[in-house]
Motif scaffolding. Structure first.
Motif, PDB file in Angstrom:
ATOM      1  N   GLN A 117       0.858  -1.188   0.000  1.00  0.00           N
ATOM      2  CA  GLN A 117       0.000   0.000   0.000  1.00  0.00           C
ATOM      3  C   GLN A 117       0.895   1.238   0.000  1.00  0.00           C
ATOM      4  OE1 GLN A 117      -2.896   1.527   3.340  1.00  0.00           O
ATOM      5  NE2 GLN A 117      -3.914  -0.087   2.181  1.00  0.00           N
ATOM      6  N   ALA A 118       0.998   1.881  -1.156  1.00  0.00           N
ATOM      7  CA  ALA A 118       1.898   3.021  -1.317  1.00  0.00           C
ATOM      8  C   ALA A 118       1.136   4.227  -1.854  1.00  0.00           C
ATOM      9  CB  ALA A 118       3.041   2.671  -2.269  1.00  0.00           C
ATOM     10  N   GLN A 119       1.696   5.400  -1.619  1.00  0.00           N
ATOM     11  CA  GLN A 119       1.126   6.612  -2.204  1.00  0.00           C
ATOM     12  C   GLN A 119       1.412   6.631  -3.704  1.00  0.00           C
ATOM     13  OE1 GLN A 119       1.083  11.460  -1.411  1.00  0.00           O
ATOM     14  NE2 GLN A 119       2.808  10.251  -0.674  1.00  0.00           N
ATOM     15  N   TYR A 120       0.390   6.988  -4.480  1.00  0.00           N
ATOM     16  CA  TYR A 120       0.582   7.070  -5.930  1.00  0.00           C
ATOM     17  C   TYR A 120      -0.434   8.030  -6.528  1.00  0.00           C
ATOM     18  CZ  TYR A 120       0.962   5.682 -10.854  1.00  0.00           C
ATOM     19  OH  TYR A 120       1.140   5.690 -12.229  1.00  0.00           O
ATOM     20  N   HIS A 121       0.086   9.031  -7.227  1.00  0.00           N
ATOM     21  CA  HIS A 121      -0.755   9.959  -7.971  1.00  0.00           C
ATOM     22  C   HIS A 121       0.128  10.660  -8.997  1.00  0.00           C
ATOM     23  CE1 HIS A 121       0.992  13.036  -5.334  1.00  0.00           C
ATOM     24  NE2 HIS A 121       0.573  12.339  -4.299  1.00  0.00           N
ATOM     25  N   MET A 122      -0.419  11.593  -9.738  1.00  0.00           N
ATOM     26  CA  MET A 122       0.314  12.224 -10.832  1.00  0.00           C
ATOM     27  C   MET A 122       1.532  13.012 -10.375  1.00  0.00           C
ATOM     28  SD  MET A 122      -2.644  13.553 -13.439  1.00  0.00           S
ATOM     29  CE  MET A 122      -3.489  12.427 -14.555  1.00  0.00           C
TER      30      MET A 122
END
Length: 347
Positions: free
Chosen positions: A182-187
């Motif tokens: 579970q990791a942070q991910y966005h543009m």
């Protein structure tokens, strides 16, 4: 029960099938009077085909788990249709410090009591514990699975090296390995998912349940003028975190950020969707993303975001290329020295 309007993927190399959009109740854990609107959010999610719900003992110092448990009871949904996950954190939050055998035994019992459940579907280690031997932690996780208190386990924000060590230990002892990170991910935050974890995905078949796909709302369209939303950064820990995130992604690079955000808005209008829908569709378009966890400060936000599943069909290679031009932050892949050919010296 699966919905025709939602897409589903297997979580890693397990047989657990989860919706490509999930719901996390971190926000409800920190504010009073949120139980009813959290239930309304969950109800919208279930009707929209979402079956993955995530919480953590640290959210509201346990109150988020309590709210989720009350909402599950209030909704009366079939437990077999829902995937419930929670996170145990290696710090003195509720119980004894660390991810030791004693601590994890106590922590899961307390979490199950708050959730009013007999078992957790996915149990996460919410950050790495540098003080407790990893082998001790993984052994107790497997004991909890043997006791039917959890069915699967995963990690959150572990490094590739730490994940490799998890799998090495499991292979050595014949223990059940983690199936999900579970990791942070966005543009604005791409390196881990698109570069650092790629060898882990390929070697171990781990799935991902990414958090903050809208960068805490910064990519939603509300910040396209480069200004902070009034009242969000006034006082308190949550406000300080929000202000830091705003500065990192927008405030410290305002001109470029505004250009990117307005470009995304124009592209979304061209595709006939909202900016939030475009951003979420881009996230779940990534084949290495199993589930993107949505947050909400009101049930109304979910109506728009749930429709992002349909927008994925509009994310063609051409659209992806245009998004890359707007972002300008695609991570460089790791060097493959087997295929590297140096430039020959000039004569």
């Amino acid at each position: 029960m699966e919905s025709e309007t939602m897409n589903y993927k297997y979580l890693g190399n397990s047989g657990l099938k989860v919706s490509v959009l999930g719901f996390g109740n971190m926000t409800s854990g920190w504010a009073e009077g949120t139980e009813q609107w959290n239930f309304e959010c969950m109800n919208k999610c279930v009707r929209g085909g979402i079956n993955f719900f995530n919480t953590a003992e640290v959210y509201g110092m346990g109150s988020a788990e309590t709210i989720l448990g009350n909402n599950l009871k209030q909704g009366g949904w079939d437990r077999d249709d829902l995937i419930i996950s929670t996170n145990l954190i290696p710090t003195k939050v509720i119980g004894i410090q660390g991810l030791s055998r004693k601590r994890l035994r106590q922590a899961i019992n307390h979490s199950l009591q708050r959730l009013q459940l007999d078992y957790i579907d996915v149990l996460y280690l919410h950050r790495f514990d540098y003080e407790v031997p990893l082998e001790e932690t993984i052994r107790i996780i497997n004991d909890l699975i043997d006791d039917d208190k959890a069915f699967y386990w995963g990690t959150s924000e572990f490094t590739p090296q730490q994940l490799s060590e998890c799998h090495r230990i499991c292979e050595k002892h014949g223990w059940i390995p983690p199936i999900v990170e579970q990791a942070q991910y966005h543009m604005f935050e791409r390196e881990k998912i698109e570069r650092d974890y790629v060898p882990i995905f390929r070697e171990y078949g781990m799935g991902t349940t990414v958090w903050s796909p809208l960068a805490g709302g910064l990519l939603s369209g509300k910040y396209n003028d480069g200004k902070i939303v009034p009242g969000r950064a006034e006082s308190g820990l949550a406000a300080a975190v929000y202000k830091q995130k705003f500065d990192n992604y927008i405030g410290n690079r305002k001109e470029d950020a505004v250009r990117t955000l307005k470009g995304l808005q124009s592209l979304a209008e061209e595709l006939g969707c909202t900016q939030s829908q475009l951003v979420l569709a881009w996230v779940i378009k990534n084949p290495d993303v199993t589930t993107a966890i949505l947050g909400a400060s009101s049930p109304g936000q979910l109506d728009e975001n749930l429709a992002a599943v349909e927008v994925v069909k509009k994310i063609t290679p051409e659209v992806l290329a245009r998004i890359e031009d707007l972002l300008g932050n695609r991570p460089n892949p790791s060097m493959n020295w087997r295929t590297f050919t140096p430039n020959p010296p000039r004569r």
